[in-house]
Design a protein around this motif. Structure first.
Motif, short mmCIF file in Angstrom:
data_model
loop_
_atom_site.label_atom_id
_atom_site.label_comp_id
_atom_site.label_asym_id
_atom_site.label_seq_id
_atom_site.Cartn_x
_atom_site.Cartn_y
_atom_site.Cartn_z
N LEU A 75 -5.37 0.39 -4.67
CA LEU A 75 -5.95 1.17 -3.71
C LEU A 75 -6.23 0.42 -2.43
O LEU A 75 -7.11 -0.39 -2.42
CB LEU A 75 -6.85 2.18 -4.08
N TYR A 103 -7.35 0.21 1.61
CA TYR A 103 -8.42 0.76 2.65
C TYR A 103 -8.32 0.18 3.86
O TYR A 103 -7.89 -1.07 3.95
CB TYR A 103 -9.84 0.92 2.01
N ARG A 110 -2.98 -1.47 -10.98
CA ARG A 110 -3.48 -0.42 -10.31
C ARG A 110 -4.21 -0.82 -9.15
O ARG A 110 -4.69 -2.16 -9.12
CB ARG A 110 -4.50 0.52 -11.15
N PRO A 146 0.23 3.66 -3.86
CA PRO A 146 -1.23 3.55 -4.22
C PRO A 146 -1.50 4.31 -5.58
O PRO A 146 -0.75 5.33 -5.74
CB PRO A 146 -2.11 4.10 -3.08
N THR A 147 -2.44 3.92 -6.09
CA THR A 147 -2.67 4.52 -7.37
C THR A 147 -3.44 5.97 -7.22
O THR A 147 -4.13 6.02 -6.25
CB THR A 147 -3.70 3.53 -8.46
N ARG A 148 -3.21 6.89 -7.60
CA ARG A 148 -3.60 8.35 -7.59
C ARG A 148 -4.76 8.70 -8.27
O ARG A 148 -5.68 9.49 -8.11
CB ARG A 148 -2.54 9.33 -7.73
N PRO A 202 -9.19 5.02 2.44
CA PRO A 202 -7.93 4.95 1.78
C PRO A 202 -6.63 5.25 2.55
O PRO A 202 -6.69 6.15 3.43
CB PRO A 202 -8.01 5.87 0.63
N PRO A 204 -12.61 3.85 -7.05
CA PRO A 204 -11.33 3.87 -6.28
C PRO A 204 -10.65 4.83 -6.74
O PRO A 204 -10.37 4.80 -7.99
CB PRO A 204 -10.91 2.40 -6.38
N GLY A 205 -10.01 5.94 -5.80
CA GLY A 205 -9.20 6.96 -6.36
C GLY A 205 -10.16 8.50 -6.68
O GLY A 205 -9.37 9.47 -6.70
N CYS A 237 0.77 -1.30 -0.18
CA CYS A 237 0.10 -0.08 0.01
C CYS A 237 0.96 1.09 -0.03
O CYS A 237 0.29 2.26 0.03
CB CYS A 237 -0.93 -0.17 1.24
#
Length: 213
Positions: A158, A160, A156, A62-64, A211, A114-115, A59
Motif C-alpha cells: 500500500l 502513501y 501485498r 494497491p492491496t484492498r 493512502p 495498512p488497509g 501504486c
C-alpha cells in the motif's frame, strides 16, 4: 561493596542505553521524560543506505485488505527496511526497537494496519546524535509529497503520500498521532531538535501520509 562488584554494576549500567525513547510519554505534557545515555558507537551498527525515488506505477493496484507490514520503502530515504512489530508494555506505552537498531522501523503491534478503514498506522524509528540513523535521514530528506510504501507478504503493498510534516515540542505532545477513528493514514514519529546533556531530545517530528492508488 567489593571493587569487583562495583565494576560489574557499572558495566551493566553502561550497557543500558537508549538512542531515542518514543513511548506514550513523548506525546503527553504531563509525563516525565526518561533520561537517555549515549548510543553504541556508530561503527557497531549497519549504515542507512539512501534509497532512490520510488516508481509511482507500483501504486496503481494497491492491496484492498488489511495486512501486517513487514518492509518499508521511503522516497529518497531508504529502499528496503524491515518493519518490526513491537508490542506496547503493561502501561500501554508504544514499543520501540532496541537502541542499537538504527536502520529498521517499529510498528505498533496489534494496532492499526495498512488497509484498515480508519485510524493511524503508528510507526517510529531511532534518531542518533551522530546523524547516522534512519530517523536522521528522514529528517534530512522526507518532505510533503514524497511516497512511502508498506509491503506485506505475498506481494501485498500500500502506497502513501506524505500530506503533512510537523515538529512539536516533546513536552507539549500531539494527541492526534494516536488517532484511531480518523481517516486511514500513516503517522510516523522520530526524535528531533536538540539533544540535552541528559540525553533527551527537545522535539518530535511527525509525518502524516495518506493512502493513494
Amino acid at each position: 561493596m567489593s571493587r569487583r562488584t562495583r565494576w560489574i554494576a557499572a558495566a551493566i549500567a553502561a550497557a543500558v542505553v537508549v538512542a531515542c525513547v518514543l513511548g506514550w510519554w513523548l506525546l503527553r505534557s504531563d509525563a516525565d521524560p526518561a533520561p537517555e545515555a549515549e548510543p553504541p558507537p556508530a561503527s557497531a551498527a549497519p549504515t542507512v543506505t539512501p534509497g532512490p525515488a520510488l516508481a509511482p506505477d507500483r501504486c496503481q493496484r494497491p492491496t484492498r485488505r488489511p495486512f501486517t507490514p513487514e518492509r518499508i520503502s521511503i522516497d529518497g530515504v531508504v529502499e528496503d527496511a524491515a518493519v518490526i512489530g513491537v508490542p506496547r508494555d503493561s502501561r500501554g506505552v508504544t514499543g520501540v526497537l532496541p537502541e542499537d537498531n538504527k536502520v529498521d522501523v517499529a510498528w505498533d503491534l496489534g494496532g492499526i494496519r495498512p488497509g484498515d478503514d480508519r485510524g493511524n498506522v503508528l510507526l517510529n524509528t531511532h534518531t542518533w546524535p551522530d546523524g547516522s540513523a534512519l530517523g536522521n535521514a528522514m529528517l534530512d530528506e522526507l518532505r510533503k509529497g514524497d511516497l512511502i510504501v508498506l509491503h506485506g507478504r505475498d506481494g501485498r503493498l500500500l502506497c502513501y503520500q506524505v500530506a503533512r510534516r510537523l515538529e512539536v515540542l516533546a513536552a507539549d505532545g500531539y494527541k492526534p498521532y494516536y488517532g484511531t477513528d480518523g481517516p486511514p493514514r500513516i503517522a510516523f514519529i522520530v526524535c528531533s531538535g536538540t539533544r540535552s546533556s541528559a540525553g533527551e531530545w527537545s522535539h518530535r517530528t511527525i509525518w502524516f501520509a495518506l493512502p493513494i492508488g
